[in-house]
Design a protein around this motif. Structure first.
Motif, PDB file in Angstrom:
ATOM      1  N   ARG A  37       8.971  -8.029  -6.703  1.00  0.00           N
ATOM      2  CA  ARG A  37       9.177  -7.850  -5.041  1.00  0.00           C
ATOM      3  C   ARG A  37       7.812  -6.946  -4.383  1.00  0.00           C
ATOM      4  NH1 ARG A  37      14.463  -7.641  -6.555  1.00  0.00           N
ATOM      5  NH2 ARG A  37      14.512  -5.492  -6.887  1.00  0.00           N
ATOM      6  N   SER A  39       4.800  -9.472  -4.309  1.00  0.00           N
ATOM      7  CA  SER A  39       5.053 -10.159  -3.015  1.00  0.00           C
ATOM      8  C   SER A  39       4.964  -9.552  -1.816  1.00  0.00           C
ATOM      9  CB  SER A  39       6.646 -10.693  -3.008  1.00  0.00           C
ATOM     10  OG  SER A  39       6.915 -11.662  -1.882  1.00  0.00           O
ATOM     11  N   GLY A  40       5.477  -8.210  -1.412  1.00  0.00           N
ATOM     12  CA  GLY A  40       5.214  -7.471  -0.239  1.00  0.00           C
ATOM     13  C   GLY A  40       3.822  -7.101  -0.106  1.00  0.00           C
ATOM     14  N   ARG A  62       1.116  -8.537  -1.198  1.00  0.00           N
ATOM     15  CA  ARG A  62       0.425  -9.763  -0.685  1.00  0.00           C
ATOM     16  C   ARG A  62       0.755 -10.278   0.889  1.00  0.00           C
ATOM     17  NH1 ARG A  62       1.727 -13.333  -5.945  1.00  0.00           N
ATOM     18  NH2 ARG A  62      -0.268 -12.773  -7.020  1.00  0.00           N
ATOM     19  N   SER A  63       2.169 -10.203   0.914  1.00  0.00           N
ATOM     20  CA  SER A  63       2.435 -10.382   2.463  1.00  0.00           C
ATOM     21  C   SER A  63       1.694  -9.400   3.333  1.00  0.00           C
ATOM     22  CB  SER A  63       3.928 -10.266   2.669  1.00  0.00           C
ATOM     23  OG  SER A  63       4.389 -10.340   3.776  1.00  0.00           O
ATOM     24  N   THR A  64       1.892  -8.304   3.106  1.00  0.00           N
ATOM     25  CA  THR A  64       1.304  -7.261   4.111  1.00  0.00           C
ATOM     26  C   THR A  64      -0.381  -7.576   4.238  1.00  0.00           C
ATOM     27  OG1 THR A  64       2.902  -5.603   3.657  1.00  0.00           O
ATOM     28  CG2 THR A  64       0.670  -4.725   4.461  1.00  0.00           C
ATOM     29  N   ARG A  65      -1.197  -7.749   3.270  1.00  0.00           N
ATOM     30  CA  ARG A  65      -2.382  -7.881   3.081  1.00  0.00           C
ATOM     31  C   ARG A  65      -2.626  -9.254   3.648  1.00  0.00           C
ATOM     32  NH1 ARG A  65      -3.673  -4.955  -2.741  1.00  0.00           N
ATOM     33  NH2 ARG A  65      -2.979  -2.774  -1.954  1.00  0.00           N
ATOM     34  N   VAL A  66      -1.945 -10.290   3.482  1.00  0.00           N
ATOM     35  CA  VAL A  66      -2.141 -11.704   4.211  1.00  0.00           C
ATOM     36  C   VAL A  66      -1.994 -11.680   5.358  1.00  0.00           C
ATOM     37  CG1 VAL A  66      -1.647 -13.910   4.035  1.00  0.00           C
ATOM     38  CG2 VAL A  66      -1.859 -13.037   1.907  1.00  0.00           C
ATOM     39  N   ASN A  67      -1.064 -10.854   5.990  1.00  0.00           N
ATOM     40  CA  ASN A  67      -0.852 -10.658   7.522  1.00  0.00           C
ATOM     41  C   ASN A  67      -1.700  -9.878   8.179  1.00  0.00           C
ATOM     42  OD1 ASN A  67       1.605 -12.206   7.580  1.00  0.00           O
ATOM     43  ND2 ASN A  67       2.913 -10.422   6.988  1.00  0.00           N
ATOM     44  N   GLU A  68      -2.338  -8.956   7.523  1.00  0.00           N
ATOM     45  CA  GLU A  68      -3.439  -8.170   7.920  1.00  0.00           C
ATOM     46  C   GLU A  68      -4.682  -9.150   7.994  1.00  0.00           C
ATOM     47  OE1 GLU A  68      -5.971  -5.344   9.660  1.00  0.00           O
ATOM     48  OE2 GLU A  68      -3.559  -5.436   9.584  1.00  0.00           O
TER      49      GLU A  68
END
Length: 141
Positions: free
Chosen positions: A100, A103-104, A106-112
């Motif tokens: 988790r 995943s979190g 990655r999600s934060t950095r990919v969104n940024e």
């Protein structure tokens, strides 16, 4: 390309990738450092690994990886158990909490990164998309 042009591109690319990576890490969520997140992501992607194999994949010394894994075990992100084949060795595996976390992050950095890409001109966006196969070739095993 001439040798000096390759050296110029190499230097600029090295600095740009490093600065972008650091900037995205700073925009992320607090928690384990980059080395620990990288090791944890490798465990999530590769499954259970011997500490020596994980150290080799991450390009660090076994002693360094031992410290990283110990901190991840203490935080509940990794399970460590004795290798049934070689009792002197340890196996490490990401826990559900570790999965988790990766995943979190990655999600934060990919969104940024996505937000930053959207601010680029269409020409720069297209240039980055066209460069992806070459960049992926640089990191292929």
């Amino acid at each position: 390309m001439t040798t000096s042009a390759v050296q110029d591109v190499s230097g600029r690319l090295f600095l740009a990738v490093g600065r972008l990576s650091r900037s995205l890490r700073q925009a992320g969520v607090p928690g384990p450092g980059h080395g620990a997140i990288s090791a944890l992501a490798t465990l999530v992607n590769s499954g259970q690994l011997r500490l020596g194999d994980l150290a080799a994949k991450e390009g660090v010394a076994a002693a360094t990886m031992s410290r990283i894994v110990a901190s991840l075990v203490e935080a509940g992100y990794v399970r460590r158990e004795s290798d049934p084949i070689d009792r002197r060795a340890w196996l490490a595996e990401a826990t559900e909490e570790g999965e988790r976390l990766v995943s979190g992050v990655r999600s934060t950095r990919v969104n940024e990164l996505g937000k930053r890409l959207e601010r680029l001109t269409p020409e720069h966006q297209a240039a980055l998309a066209a460069a992806l196969p070459a960049l992926e070739a640089l990191i292929a095993d």
